[in-house]
Design a protein around this motif. Structure first.
Motif, PDB file in Angstrom:
ATOM      1  N   SER A   1      -2.563  -5.072   2.155  1.00  0.00           N
ATOM      2  CA  SER A   1      -3.210  -3.966   1.453  1.00  0.00           C
ATOM      3  C   SER A   1      -2.850  -3.989  -0.021  1.00  0.00           C
ATOM      4  O   SER A   1      -1.851  -4.557  -0.439  1.00  0.00           O
ATOM      5  N   PHE A   2      -3.682  -3.368  -0.798  1.00  0.00           N
ATOM      6  CA  PHE A   2      -3.458  -3.237  -2.228  1.00  0.00           C
ATOM      7  C   PHE A   2      -4.215  -2.003  -2.687  1.00  0.00           C
ATOM      8  O   PHE A   2      -5.128  -1.535  -2.007  1.00  0.00           O
ATOM      9  N   GLY A   3      -3.846  -1.467  -3.822  1.00  0.00           N
ATOM     10  CA  GLY A   3      -4.491  -0.242  -4.263  1.00  0.00           C
ATOM     11  C   GLY A   3      -4.487  -0.110  -5.773  1.00  0.00           C
ATOM     12  O   GLY A   3      -3.746  -0.804  -6.472  1.00  0.00           O
ATOM     13  N   VAL A   4      -5.338   0.767  -6.279  1.00  0.00           N
ATOM     14  CA  VAL A   4      -5.412   1.073  -7.703  1.00  0.00           C
ATOM     15  C   VAL A   4      -5.237   2.573  -7.889  1.00  0.00           C
ATOM     16  O   VAL A   4      -5.972   3.362  -7.296  1.00  0.00           O
ATOM     17  N   VAL A   5      -4.259   2.970  -8.676  1.00  0.00           N
ATOM     18  CA  VAL A   5      -4.054   4.366  -9.038  1.00  0.00           C
ATOM     19  C   VAL A   5      -4.595   4.558 -10.448  1.00  0.00           C
ATOM     20  O   VAL A   5      -4.147   3.894 -11.387  1.00  0.00           O
ATOM     21  N   SER A   6      -5.575   5.450 -10.606  1.00  0.00           N
ATOM     22  CA  SER A   6      -6.163   5.725 -11.915  1.00  0.00           C
ATOM     23  C   SER A   6      -5.763   7.130 -12.332  1.00  0.00           C
ATOM     24  O   SER A   6      -6.089   8.102 -11.662  1.00  0.00           O
ATOM     25  N   ILE A   7      -5.047   7.236 -13.445  1.00  0.00           N
ATOM     26  CA  ILE A   7      -4.572   8.518 -13.948  1.00  0.00           C
ATOM     27  C   ILE A   7      -5.373   8.814 -15.209  1.00  0.00           C
ATOM     28  O   ILE A   7      -5.286   8.088 -16.196  1.00  0.00           O
ATOM     29  N   THR A   8      -6.178   9.879 -15.173  1.00  0.00           N
ATOM     30  CA  THR A   8      -7.122  10.132 -16.244  1.00  0.00           C
ATOM     31  C   THR A   8      -6.990  11.553 -16.767  1.00  0.00           C
ATOM     32  O   THR A   8      -6.341  12.398 -16.159  1.00  0.00           O
ATOM     33  N   PHE A   9      -7.638  11.796 -17.887  1.00  0.00           N
ATOM     34  CA  PHE A   9      -7.795  13.141 -18.418  1.00  0.00           C
ATOM     35  C   PHE A   9      -9.252  13.283 -18.810  1.00  0.00           C
ATOM     36  O   PHE A   9      -9.834  12.359 -19.371  1.00  0.00           O
TER      37      PHE A   9
ATOM     38  N   SER B   1      -2.522  -1.216 -10.797  1.00  0.00           N
ATOM     39  CA  SER B   1      -2.963  -2.026  -9.663  1.00  0.00           C
ATOM     40  C   SER B   1      -1.730  -2.520  -8.923  1.00  0.00           C
ATOM     41  O   SER B   1      -0.868  -3.185  -9.512  1.00  0.00           O
ATOM     42  N   ILE B   2      -1.644  -2.189  -7.637  1.00  0.00           N
ATOM     43  CA  ILE B   2      -0.442  -2.473  -6.852  1.00  0.00           C
ATOM     44  C   ILE B   2      -0.737  -3.594  -5.862  1.00  0.00           C
ATOM     45  O   ILE B   2      -1.656  -3.491  -5.049  1.00  0.00           O
ATOM     46  N   TYR B   3       0.014  -4.665  -5.934  1.00  0.00           N
ATOM     47  CA  TYR B   3      -0.178  -5.827  -5.074  1.00  0.00           C
ATOM     48  C   TYR B   3       0.347  -5.552  -3.655  1.00  0.00           C
ATOM     49  O   TYR B   3       1.083  -4.578  -3.435  1.00  0.00           O
ATOM     50  N   PRO B   4       0.007  -6.422  -2.702  1.00  0.00           N
ATOM     51  CA  PRO B   4       0.559  -6.276  -1.345  1.00  0.00           C
ATOM     52  C   PRO B   4       2.085  -6.325  -1.341  1.00  0.00           C
ATOM     53  O   PRO B   4       2.704  -6.944  -2.204  1.00  0.00           O
ATOM     54  N   ASN B   5       2.668  -5.635  -0.348  1.00  0.00           N
ATOM     55  CA  ASN B   5       4.126  -5.605  -0.168  1.00  0.00           C
ATOM     56  C   ASN B   5       4.850  -5.103  -1.422  1.00  0.00           C
ATOM     57  O   ASN B   5       5.869  -5.670  -1.828  1.00  0.00           O
ATOM     58  N   SER B   6       4.321  -4.082  -2.043  1.00  0.00           N
ATOM     59  CA  SER B   6       4.892  -3.558  -3.274  1.00  0.00           C
ATOM     60  C   SER B   6       4.925  -2.036  -3.226  1.00  0.00           C
ATOM     61  O   SER B   6       4.284  -1.415  -2.379  1.00  0.00           O
TER      62      SER B   6
ATOM     63  N   THR C   1       5.452 -22.258  -7.962  1.00  0.00           N
ATOM     64  CA  THR C   1       5.956 -22.127  -6.585  1.00  0.00           C
ATOM     65  C   THR C   1       5.111 -21.176  -5.744  1.00  0.00           C
ATOM     66  O   THR C   1       4.944 -21.392  -4.552  1.00  0.00           O
ATOM     67  N   ARG C   2       4.597 -20.098  -6.351  1.00  0.00           N
ATOM     68  CA  ARG C   2       3.762 -19.136  -5.634  1.00  0.00           C
ATOM     69  C   ARG C   2       2.506 -18.864  -6.459  1.00  0.00           C
ATOM     70  O   ARG C   2       2.579 -18.600  -7.658  1.00  0.00           O
ATOM     71  N   TYR C   3       1.344 -18.945  -5.778  1.00  0.00           N
ATOM     72  CA  TYR C   3       0.064 -18.702  -6.440  1.00  0.00           C
ATOM     73  C   TYR C   3      -0.537 -17.398  -5.917  1.00  0.00           C
ATOM     74  O   TYR C   3      -0.362 -17.045  -4.749  1.00  0.00           O
ATOM     75  N   PHE C   4      -1.282 -16.712  -6.789  1.00  0.00           N
ATOM     76  CA  PHE C   4      -1.897 -15.431  -6.444  1.00  0.00           C
ATOM     77  C   PHE C   4      -3.385 -15.504  -6.766  1.00  0.00           C
ATOM     78  O   PHE C   4      -3.779 -15.541  -7.938  1.00  0.00           O
TER      79      PHE C   4
ATOM     80  N   LEU D   1      -9.904  -8.833  -2.892  1.00  0.00           N
ATOM     81  CA  LEU D   1      -8.930  -9.612  -2.131  1.00  0.00           C
ATOM     82  C   LEU D   1      -7.816 -10.076  -3.051  1.00  0.00           C
ATOM     83  O   LEU D   1      -8.056 -10.476  -4.195  1.00  0.00           O
ATOM     84  N   ILE D   2      -6.580  -9.989  -2.575  1.00  0.00           N
ATOM     85  CA  ILE D   2      -5.421 -10.598  -3.233  1.00  0.00           C
ATOM     86  C   ILE D   2      -4.702 -11.437  -2.186  1.00  0.00           C
ATOM     87  O   ILE D   2      -4.342 -10.933  -1.122  1.00  0.00           O
ATOM     88  N   LEU D   3      -4.510 -12.709  -2.482  1.00  0.00           N
ATOM     89  CA  LEU D   3      -3.859 -13.621  -1.538  1.00  0.00           C
ATOM     90  C   LEU D   3      -2.704 -14.322  -2.232  1.00  0.00           C
ATOM     91  O   LEU D   3      -2.856 -14.864  -3.325  1.00  0.00           O
ATOM     92  N   GLU D   4      -1.537 -14.314  -1.607  1.00  0.00           N
ATOM     93  CA  GLU D   4      -0.375 -15.055  -2.098  1.00  0.00           C
ATOM     94  C   GLU D   4      -0.176 -16.296  -1.245  1.00  0.00           C
ATOM     95  O   GLU D   4      -0.188 -16.221  -0.009  1.00  0.00           O
ATOM     96  N   THR D   5       0.008 -17.444  -1.885  1.00  0.00           N
ATOM     97  CA  THR D   5       0.149 -18.697  -1.160  1.00  0.00           C
ATOM     98  C   THR D   5       1.003 -19.679  -1.963  1.00  0.00           C
ATOM     99  O   THR D   5       1.122 -19.555  -3.187  1.00  0.00           O
TER     100      THR D   5
END
Length: 282
Positions: free
Chosen positions: A71-79, A88-93, A211-214, A228-232
């Motif tokens: 899973s991943f998500g975007v938090v938008s804080i606006t006025f 933007s929050i990546y998986p496992n974060s 070493t790790r690609y995203f 989609l976000i994939l780490e490999t």
């Protein structure tokens, strides 16, 4: 009314007006806070300690937003009619937001107390505060773990203490501060620009020291939201099937990587491609 009474009345009026002006200028206005995009399972820990799974809507702060393995998500804080602060929050974060506010005729402020994993911060008329960094009107990647925290400037510039960090540079902020240059972007191979790939395969050239690609896929060239976000650890992704929230058959993809020191690279140039997706109509 004699002259002395008029003078006192005029003085008191101006005094009250000045006090009112100072109070109005010092007032901090709460911003509107929304989870704007969710894929998979997202957890929100609100101030009462209740766990809300997959909720889209207004947040109360302080809050801790945690993503799962897929899973991943975007938090938008606006006025209203102003700028934005996008996380933007990546998986496992996870990201812990202490508070947000906006001062009259000033910028939106977002105070972040902790980040674990990977998060992207993007802002317009907004200031993020994290650790000793002031992140203003810029695009920044934060890579955080227990002993190896990095803050990397993709666009704009930031301040860490009295030091200004320009785009293309990163700073290790755990332990002794260490500034470095971002690794060069890798070159994309497949899919090629504007083509319909058959079969669907994503491939890019290996990076020396990578070493790790995203891999990221989005319906938007600016990747403000992602599908989609994939780490490999490979330079190839050959999916049999991808399940994503889709409104289009037209996509963009890009990739970046980390080296053995935990330092990141620039994003590769976004490449567009088309696919045929199946949609469920309710």
């Amino acid at each position: 009314m004699d002259k002395s009474v008029r003078s006192i009345s005029f003085f008191l009026f101006n005094l009250f007006f000045y006090i009112f002006f100072l109070l109005s200028c010092s007032k901090k206005w709460d911003t509107l806070n929304y989870i704007t995009y969710i894929s998979g399972k997202l957890f929100i820990i609100n101030p009462e300690g209740l766990e809300i799974s997959g909720q889209i809507g207004k947040l109360n702060f302080p809050s801790k937003i945690t993503t799962g393995e897929n899973s991943f998500g975007v938090v938008s804080i606006t006025f209203p009619n102003y700028g934005y602060c996008r996380i933007s929050i990546y998986p496992n974060s996870f990201v812990e937001i202490r508070r947000t506010y906006k001062e009259p005729k000033g910028m939106i402020h977002v105070e972040i107390s902790n980040i674990f994993g990977i998060a992207l911060l993007k802002s317009d008329k907004c200031v993020f505060s994290y650790a000793s960094a002031e992140i203003k009107d810029s695009f920044v990647r934060i890579i955080g773990d227990l002993s190896n925290n990095h803050l990397e400037v993709i666009e704009g510039s930031i301040k860490i203490g009295r030091k200004t960090i320009q785009a293309g540079s990163g700073m290790k902020i755990s332990g002794k501060l260490e500034q470095y240059s971002l690794n060069q972007a890798v070159e994309s191979v497949l899919p090629v620009q504007g083509r319909f790939p058959k079969p669907l395969v994503f491939m890019w050239k290996r990076a020396d020291g990578g070493t790790r690609y995203f891999l990221e896929i989005s319906e938007q060239r600016n990747f403000d939201t992602v599908s989609l976000i994939l780490e490999t650890n490979s330079n190839t992704f050959f999916p049999e099937q991808i399940t994503i929230k889709s409104t289009s058959d037209f996509y963009f993809w890009r990739v970046w990587y980390r080296d053995k020191e935990g330092r990141g690279s620039f994003f590769s140039t976004p490449v567009s491609f088309t696919v045929r997706t199946q949609r469920v109509i309710k």
